[in-house]
Design an enzyme around this catalytic site. Sequence first.
Site, PDB file in Angstrom:
ATOM      1  N   HIS A 105       0.845  -1.201   0.000  1.00 26.36           N
ATOM      2  CA  HIS A 105       0.000   0.000   0.000  1.00 26.36           C
ATOM      3  C   HIS A 105       0.875   1.244   0.000  1.00 26.36           C
ATOM      4  O   HIS A 105       2.101   1.165   0.072  1.00 26.36           O
ATOM      5  CB  HIS A 105      -0.900   0.017   1.242  1.00 26.36           C
ATOM      6  CG  HIS A 105      -0.142   0.218   2.532  1.00 26.36           C
ATOM      7  ND1 HIS A 105       0.630  -0.769   3.106  1.00 26.36           N
ATOM      8  CD2 HIS A 105       0.006   1.300   3.327  1.00 26.36           C
ATOM      9  CE1 HIS A 105       1.197  -0.308   4.202  1.00 26.36           C
ATOM     10  NE2 HIS A 105       0.844   0.954   4.368  1.00 26.36           N
ATOM     11  N   ASP A 107       0.634   5.293   1.907  1.00 28.90           N
ATOM     12  CA  ASP A 107      -0.124   5.845   3.020  1.00 28.90           C
ATOM     13  C   ASP A 107      -1.115   6.935   2.609  1.00 28.90           C
ATOM     14  O   ASP A 107      -0.783   7.858   1.865  1.00 28.90           O
ATOM     15  CB  ASP A 107       0.823   6.375   4.101  1.00 28.90           C
ATOM     16  CG  ASP A 107       1.594   5.227   4.751  1.00 28.90           C
ATOM     17  OD1 ASP A 107       1.050   4.106   4.808  1.00 28.90           O
ATOM     18  OD2 ASP A 107       2.732   5.456   5.180  1.00 28.90           O
ATOM     19  N   HIS A 256       4.763   0.227   0.127  1.00 26.55           N
ATOM     20  CA  HIS A 256       5.456  -0.523   1.181  1.00 26.55           C
ATOM     21  C   HIS A 256       4.540  -1.569   1.798  1.00 26.55           C
ATOM     22  O   HIS A 256       3.320  -1.540   1.622  1.00 26.55           O
ATOM     23  CB  HIS A 256       6.011   0.429   2.238  1.00 26.55           C
ATOM     24  CG  HIS A 256       4.966   1.257   2.930  1.00 26.55           C
ATOM     25  ND1 HIS A 256       4.384   2.348   2.338  1.00 26.55           N
ATOM     26  CD2 HIS A 256       4.390   1.148   4.148  1.00 26.55           C
ATOM     27  CE1 HIS A 256       3.500   2.884   3.169  1.00 26.55           C
ATOM     28  NE2 HIS A 256       3.478   2.168   4.280  1.00 26.55           N
ATOM     29  N   ARG A 272       6.153   6.827  14.501  1.00 26.39           N
ATOM     30  CA  ARG A 272       5.798   7.207  13.132  1.00 26.39           C
ATOM     31  C   ARG A 272       5.373   8.668  13.076  1.00 26.39           C
ATOM     32  O   ARG A 272       4.613   9.125  13.927  1.00 26.39           O
ATOM     33  CB  ARG A 272       4.649   6.333  12.639  1.00 26.39           C
ATOM     34  CG  ARG A 272       4.113   6.795  11.297  1.00 26.39           C
ATOM     35  CD  ARG A 272       2.993   5.940  10.795  1.00 26.39           C
ATOM     36  NE  ARG A 272       2.160   6.756   9.913  1.00 26.39           N
ATOM     37  CZ  ARG A 272       1.324   6.266   9.024  1.00 26.39           C
ATOM     38  NH1 ARG A 272       1.179   4.982   8.887  1.00 26.39           N
ATOM     39  NH2 ARG A 272       0.610   7.090   8.277  1.00 26.39           N
TER      40      ARG A 272
HETATM   41  C1  OGA Z   1       3.015   2.495   8.222  1.00 28.02           C
HETATM   42  C2  OGA Z   1       3.390   1.131   7.786  1.00 28.02           C
HETATM   43  C3  OGA Z   1       5.061  -0.573   8.031  1.00 28.02           C
HETATM   44  C4  OGA Z   1       5.876  -1.178   9.119  1.00 28.02           C
HETATM   45  O1  OGA Z   1       3.387   2.876   9.340  1.00 28.02           O
HETATM   46  O2  OGA Z   1       2.381   3.200   7.427  1.00 28.02           O
HETATM   47  O3  OGA Z   1       2.897   0.666   6.807  1.00 28.02           O
HETATM   48  O4  OGA Z   1       6.774  -1.968   8.787  1.00 28.02           O
HETATM   49  N1  OGA Z   1       4.335   0.526   8.518  1.00 28.02           N
HETATM   50  O5  OGA Z   1       5.613  -0.889  10.290  1.00 28.02           O
HETATM   51 MN    MN Z   2       1.844   2.297   5.673  1.00 30.49          MN
END
Ligand code: OGA
Ligand code: MN
Length: 281
Positions: A105, A107, A256, A272
């Site tokens: 996906h 974000d 990702h 994040r």
């Molecule tokens: C996000 C995500 C991936 C991860 O935080 O948007 O997809 O490896 N994280 O935590």
């Molecule tokens: Mn993500």
Amino acid sequence: MTVGVVPTGAGLGAEISGVDLSQPLDDSTFAEVEAAFDQHGVIILRDQKITPEQQVTFSGRFGECAVNHNAADFGIDGSPEIYLISNIVEDGRFIGTPKAGPEWHTDMSYAKVPARATMLHAIEVPEMDGLPLGDTEFANTAAAYDALPETMKHRLAGLKGIFDFRGRKRGRPISEETIAKYPPVEHPIVRTHPRTGRKGLYVMRNDCTGIVGFESEDALSLIGALANHITRPEFVYRHRWRVGDVVVWDNCTAQHKAMQDYDLPQRRLMWRTTVKGTEPF
Ligand code: OGA
Ligand code: MN
């Protein structure tokens, strides 16, 4: 300070050296970091020892930070811009979103104005007898577009993907409140990078639920074929996390996916931050 930029050698991404995020970055240093970010789609800064405020400050250099709708439940006191991705349980509840992004996906594709960038800072990395788990994979949507045959590029020109929570086939249930806040949106399947002008594919299974003017079955078969193409091994970089890593990805150039190959007592904790973007064209 000399900024070093070493490409990963995989489908995208570069490691940046010579940048200490606990110190203020001057404009010319940040310009080098941003140029590497635009070019490589994912940047990796190792061994960073930073506070939540310093992460928010660095994120703010890329643009205004978004406050995630989960941050109220999964935040850090005093830093609403930080949203925890974690499987750690305290007082009987998760301190963060435990399994973010197990499918390919990008974000906030569900929003009319999706995120420009997402930053994860590794605080705890799960491991099994020294083997790190919980890698994150990235795929280069621009290289994937370039590699398409001309006939397919021609077919895709002008097509719009539909992003509609209500049509999602998989993933976590979405609350009524979130559904109301984010009505269905259309984004171009061939998206132009707002800074480099490079074209990339903005389409994936699950989040992209249809294509304007297509029967559902035809749309899903084209979406599936493109999703498989984007995630071919030659377009992918798989990041193996180390504590202290700061990884920033460009949500236009990169898709990702999180590997879900760990579970408690193997703990994973990421801070994040999300940077707002511009409307896709
Ligand atoms: C996000 C995500 C991936 C991860 O935080 O948007 O997809 O490896 N994280 O935590
Ligand atoms: Mn993500």
